[in-house]
Design an enzyme around this catalytic site. Structure first.
Site, PDB file in Angstrom:
ATOM      1  N   CYS A 178      10.786  14.499 -19.186  1.00  0.00           N
ATOM      2  CA  CYS A 178      10.274  14.506 -20.556  1.00  0.00           C
ATOM      3  C   CYS A 178      11.019  15.579 -21.347  1.00  0.00           C
ATOM      4  O   CYS A 178      11.288  16.668 -20.841  1.00  0.00           O
ATOM      5  CB  CYS A 178       8.776  14.795 -20.528  1.00  0.00           C
ATOM      6  SG  CYS A 178       8.022  14.865 -22.155  1.00  0.00           S
ATOM      7  N   CYS A 227       2.193  14.345 -21.550  1.00  0.00           N
ATOM      8  CA  CYS A 227       2.012  14.183 -22.994  1.00  0.00           C
ATOM      9  C   CYS A 227       1.952  12.710 -23.413  1.00  0.00           C
ATOM     10  O   CYS A 227       1.704  12.421 -24.576  1.00  0.00           O
ATOM     11  CB  CYS A 227       3.101  14.921 -23.757  1.00  0.00           C
ATOM     12  SG  CYS A 227       4.761  14.256 -23.563  1.00  0.00           S
ATOM     13  N   GLY A 236       0.439 -19.411 -20.858  1.00  0.00           N
ATOM     14  CA  GLY A 236       1.265 -19.086 -19.699  1.00  0.00           C
ATOM     15  C   GLY A 236       0.699 -17.977 -18.857  1.00  0.00           C
ATOM     16  O   GLY A 236       1.435 -17.174 -18.321  1.00  0.00           O
ATOM     17  N   HIS A 293       1.119  -5.163 -18.162  1.00  0.00           N
ATOM     18  CA  HIS A 293       1.763  -4.983 -16.861  1.00  0.00           C
ATOM     19  C   HIS A 293       2.958  -4.051 -16.935  1.00  0.00           C
ATOM     20  O   HIS A 293       3.693  -3.934 -15.984  1.00  0.00           O
ATOM     21  CB  HIS A 293       2.173  -6.336 -16.287  1.00  0.00           C
ATOM     22  CG  HIS A 293       0.978  -7.190 -15.959  1.00  0.00           C
ATOM     23  ND1 HIS A 293       0.285  -7.047 -14.795  1.00  0.00           N
ATOM     24  CD2 HIS A 293       0.354  -8.150 -16.674  1.00  0.00           C
ATOM     25  CE1 HIS A 293      -0.729  -7.898 -14.790  1.00  0.00           C
ATOM     26  NE2 HIS A 293      -0.710  -8.585 -15.917  1.00  0.00           N
TER      27      HIS A 293
HETATM   28 ZN    ZN Z   1       5.828  14.986 -21.805  1.00  0.00          ZN
END
Ligand code: ZN
Length: 104
Positions: free
Chosen positions: A52, A30, A94, A19
């Protein structure tokens, strides 16, 4: 999603964050993962305000926390399947997760 599993020292490659992780961002190009010291401000695989560091691209990062309508990501599901195939036993605690491989 709270990032505590990673903070406990479990290597990333041995962990499937189905999640997402609210302390992780991912580049959509990338696929590099970033782990800021703060909780990422969004959920639902939305762009964050950071980019990035790969110089070949100028892409914003996205949060990794799924919203209700988002499918489980293959990059987390595939290693999880591989780990389950190798395991002698799988404990699901759980969770409402169900498995076709349950043994009673
Ligand atoms: Zn990247």
């Amino acid at each position: 999603m709270d990032g505590l599993h990673l903070r406990s020292g479990i290597p990333r490659e041995k962990l499937s964050e189905f999640h997402g992780n609210s302390f992780m961002e991912r580049c959509t190009s990338c696929r590099v993962e970033y782990f800021p010291d703060f909780e990422v401000e969004s959920v639902g695989l939305k762009e964050t305000s950071r980019r990035c560091s790969n110089a070949d691209f100028d892409l914003k990062l996205k949060d990794t926390v799924l919203d209700w309508e988002d499918a489980l990501p293959p990059e987390e599901m595939n290693p999880a399947h591989a780990h389950c195939e190798k395991a002698d036993i799988v404990l699901c605690l759980g969770t409402s997760q169900r498995s076709n491989h349950s043994v009673m």
